[in-house]
Design a protein around this motif. Structure first.
Motif, PDB file in Angstrom:
ATOM      1  N   UNK A  79      -1.889   3.930 -14.181  1.00  0.00           N
ATOM      2  CA  UNK A  79      -1.522   4.661 -12.962  1.00  0.00           C
ATOM      3  C   UNK A  79      -2.695   4.739 -11.999  1.00  0.00           C
ATOM      4  N   UNK A  80      -3.900   4.902 -12.515  1.00  0.00           N
ATOM      5  CA  UNK A  80      -5.044   5.113 -11.648  1.00  0.00           C
ATOM      6  C   UNK A  80      -5.739   3.859 -11.183  1.00  0.00           C
ATOM      7  N   UNK A  81      -5.694   2.782 -11.986  1.00  0.00           N
ATOM      8  CA  UNK A  81      -6.479   1.597 -11.652  1.00  0.00           C
ATOM      9  C   UNK A  81      -5.669   0.361 -11.298  1.00  0.00           C
ATOM     10  N   UNK A  82      -4.579   0.116 -12.014  1.00  0.00           N
ATOM     11  CA  UNK A  82      -3.926  -1.184 -11.857  1.00  0.00           C
ATOM     12  C   UNK A  82      -2.433  -1.111 -11.562  1.00  0.00           C
ATOM     13  N   UNK A  83      -1.946   0.063 -11.187  1.00  0.00           N
ATOM     14  CA  UNK A  83      -0.518   0.188 -10.880  1.00  0.00           C
ATOM     15  C   UNK A  83      -0.168  -0.688  -9.675  1.00  0.00           C
ATOM     16  N   UNK A  84       0.666  -1.666  -9.901  1.00  0.00           N
ATOM     17  CA  UNK A  84       1.095  -2.558  -8.822  1.00  0.00           C
ATOM     18  C   UNK A  84       0.154  -3.713  -8.551  1.00  0.00           C
ATOM     19  N   UNK A  85      -1.060  -3.685  -9.120  1.00  0.00           N
ATOM     20  CA  UNK A  85      -2.012  -4.790  -8.918  1.00  0.00           C
ATOM     21  C   UNK A  85      -2.268  -5.551 -10.211  1.00  0.00           C
ATOM     22  N   UNK A  86      -1.895  -4.954 -11.342  1.00  0.00           N
ATOM     23  CA  UNK A  86      -2.077  -5.626 -12.623  1.00  0.00           C
ATOM     24  C   UNK A  86      -1.045  -6.725 -12.801  1.00  0.00           C
ATOM     25  N   UNK A  87      -1.508  -7.897 -13.195  1.00  0.00           N
ATOM     26  CA  UNK A  87      -0.608  -9.033 -13.410  1.00  0.00           C
ATOM     27  C   UNK A  87      -0.383  -9.322 -14.892  1.00  0.00           C
ATOM     28  N   UNK A  88      -1.403  -9.037 -15.725  1.00  0.00           N
ATOM     29  CA  UNK A  88      -1.262  -9.294 -17.161  1.00  0.00           C
ATOM     30  C   UNK A  88      -2.373  -8.593 -17.927  1.00  0.00           C
ATOM     31  N   UNK A  89      -2.034  -8.129 -19.121  1.00  0.00           N
ATOM     32  CA  UNK A  89      -3.035  -7.687 -20.086  1.00  0.00           C
ATOM     33  C   UNK A  89      -3.377  -8.925 -20.895  1.00  0.00           C
ATOM     34  N   UNK A  90      -4.627  -9.352 -20.848  1.00  0.00           N
ATOM     35  CA  UNK A  90      -5.015 -10.595 -21.504  1.00  0.00           C
ATOM     36  C   UNK A  90      -5.567 -10.380 -22.911  1.00  0.00           C
TER      37      UNK A  90
END
Length: 158
Positions: A79-90
């Protein structure tokens, strides 16, 4: 004239907004009995250690699965860092350090350890070291996580 498209509230960070050494801290989150029971029911972790309040095993009373601790912290960080910008957990490497119990309040401290733009425009591989602590400041878990993050709209997009 007002902006016809106002900024989106709660949007995570784009990779260009991150730099190695940058640090963040999450809000605290108290782990509840409801969290524990919902998690063990959902995952099937019906271990007496987690479902029997009278059980006093090697970890003491009311410990929660390390997977629950990780999931709660990841939820706060997403919610704080990658909401909507995260594409994948690698990749992620989790190291539990001490038990988290019902009633503990946990938070995370995050340090960006790597930012590597990919050959495909508009994205980067971002690595972070995450330290999870309880209300007494004691480390209960640490983990390294690598994610693929989007870039700023219109910058090197394909």
């Amino acid at each position: 004239m007002p902006d016809p498209t106002p900024p989106l509230l709660g949007l995570g960070l784009y990779w260009q907004q991150l730099a190695v050494g940058q640090r963040f801290r999450s809000f605290g989150r108290t782990v509840t009995e409801h969290d524990l029971m919902g998690f063990v029911a959902l995952t099937g972790m019906q271990e007496p250690l987690f479902v029997d309040a009278t059980h006093a095993g090697a970890l003491g009373a009311r410990p929660v699965p390390a997977a629950l601790t990780h999931a709660l912290i990841e939820g706060m960080l997403l919610r704080g860092m990658v909401h909507g910008t995260g594409l994948a957990l690698l990749e992620t490497h989790i190291r539990p350090k001490a038990p988290v119990r019902v009633g503990d309040t946990i938070h995370a401290e995050v340090e960006v350890t790597g930012v590597r733009p990919t050959s495909r425009g508009g994205r980067a591989v971002v690595a972070c070291a995450v330290r999870v602590a309880n209300q007494r400041g004691e480390a209960v878990m640490d983990y390294d996580v690598t994610r693929l993050l989007a870039g700023l709209p219109g910058e090197n997009a394909e």
